[in-house]
Write an enzyme that holds these catalytic residues in place. Structure first.
Site, PDB file in Angstrom:
ATOM      1  N   CYS A  67      33.924   5.267  49.747  1.00  0.00           N
ATOM      2  CA  CYS A  67      32.501   5.578  49.605  1.00  0.00           C
ATOM      3  C   CYS A  67      31.784   4.480  48.826  1.00  0.00           C
ATOM      4  O   CYS A  67      31.952   4.366  47.602  1.00  0.00           O
ATOM      5  CB  CYS A  67      32.341   6.933  48.913  1.00  0.00           C
TER       6      CYS A  67
ATOM      7  N   CYS B 131      29.419   5.633  46.025  1.00  0.00           N
ATOM      8  CA  CYS B 131      30.180   6.147  44.882  1.00  0.00           C
ATOM      9  C   CYS B 131      30.494   5.025  43.898  1.00  0.00           C
ATOM     10  O   CYS B 131      30.498   5.231  42.674  1.00  0.00           O
ATOM     11  CB  CYS B 131      31.491   6.780  45.353  1.00  0.00           C
TER      12      CYS B 131
END
Length: 318
Positions: A77, A80
């Site tokens: 991700c 993230c």
């Protein structure tokens, strides 16, 4: 005084304990440790990595003494990797006023499934856990000033609501401090929960209530375990869809209300069942009423959401 607070969001974790216990056993069989890194992990003393097995201790129990922000992330991700370092920096600056717990959803499938049960479909996602209660907080990455402002606004709102009392200067709990020891009378139930044995925990709570039917904490613990047993067999999306398609089906409304409870949508669950009582008749009406009363046991009797729902129920009945 020992804590005996069995929170609503503890129930969400209970539903995953059996699978978590199996996963832990598999790791041991394969020679893995399965233990979470200590609170002094690379992110510093105020950042802790959390696993399926340690979520209850590191997040739910710890939140009784200090707020915890839970960062759900994954290696693949990109956003993230933008948000994570910002949260770690702010946690370090906060110096123990709140703790950051990081959850790798790929390495911890039960917590990943738990996130999906809350209706979250993307990461990064950040939840706040305060006094055992989980609140959805951030969904997506943002620049540091925006994240900082959001955290400040969150804690200001919690203080105004009385959920996060102001702590005197110098009395902030130390990071990693152990939670108060459990009341011995609940030890059998707690041991059953640690094993993922919800049926055993149910029996233990019933035994406490047989000795003292007025024990409010045991009533709450039993209600939480029963809720966890019910939702374990449900598909959350399907339950909510069926309730929308069949407004007159009381059982569909009851199942949807259970899903909303474990998702933290407490007012929605209560309103749904008050509506079912208002629309229903005979046995269906009584079933919705009884289920609503059983859900009240999940919260303290002085919780304002319970008071509001009780007034709504009286209006629907009379």
């Amino acid at each position: 005084m020992p804590s005996r607070d069995f929170s609503l969001h503890g129930a969400i974790d209970l539903g995953a304990r059996q699978a978590a216990a199996r996963k832990q056993q598999e790791r041991r069989t394969q020679g893995g440790g399965g233990a979470a890194p200590a609170a002094g992990a690379p992110g510093g003393p105020y950042v802790v990595d959390v696993t399926d097995q340690t979520f209850n201790t590191e997040v739910v129990e710890r939140s009784q003494s200090v707020p915890v922000l839970v960062d759900f992330w994954a290696e693949w991700c990109g956003p993230c990797k933008q948000l994570g370092p910002i949260l770690e920096k702010l946690a370090t600056e906060a110096a123990g006023k709140w703790i950051l717990a990081k959850v790798d959803i790929d390495a911890n499938p039960q917590l990943g499934a738990y996130m999906q049960q809350m209706g979250v479909r993307g990461i990064p996602f950040v939840a706040a856990v305060v006094a055992g209660q989980l609140l959805p907080f951030l969904n997506g990455a943002a620049p540091e000033p925006q994240v900082r402002q959001a955290i400040d606004q969150l804690f200001d709102a919690l203080r105004k609501e009385g959920i996060l009392p102001d702590a005197p200067e110098g009395e902030q709990p130390a990071p990693g401090a152990a939670a108060p020891a459990a009341d011995p009378v609940f030890s059998e139930a707690e041991e059953a929960l640690q094993r993922g044995d919800l049926d055993g925990a149910k029996v233990a709570f019933e035994r406490v209530l047989a000795a003292d039917p007025r024990d409010g904490q045991a009533k709450q613990g039993l209600a939480l375990v029963e809720l966890s047993l019910r939702v374990r067999s449900l598909d959350p999306e399907r339950a909510l869809q069926e309730a929308a398609e069949k407004p007159g089906d009381v059982q569909a409304q009851i199942s949807a209300a259970d899903v909303e409870m474990v998702s933290g949508r407490i007012d929605d669950a209560f309103d749904r069942l008050v509506g079912a009582v208002r629309r229903g008749a005979g046995d269906d009406r009584d079933a919705a009423r009884k289920h609503l009363l059983s859900l009240f046991e999940l919260l303290p009797p002085d919780d304002p959401r319970v008071g509001k729902a009780r007034r709504g129920l009286q209006s629907a009945l009379f």
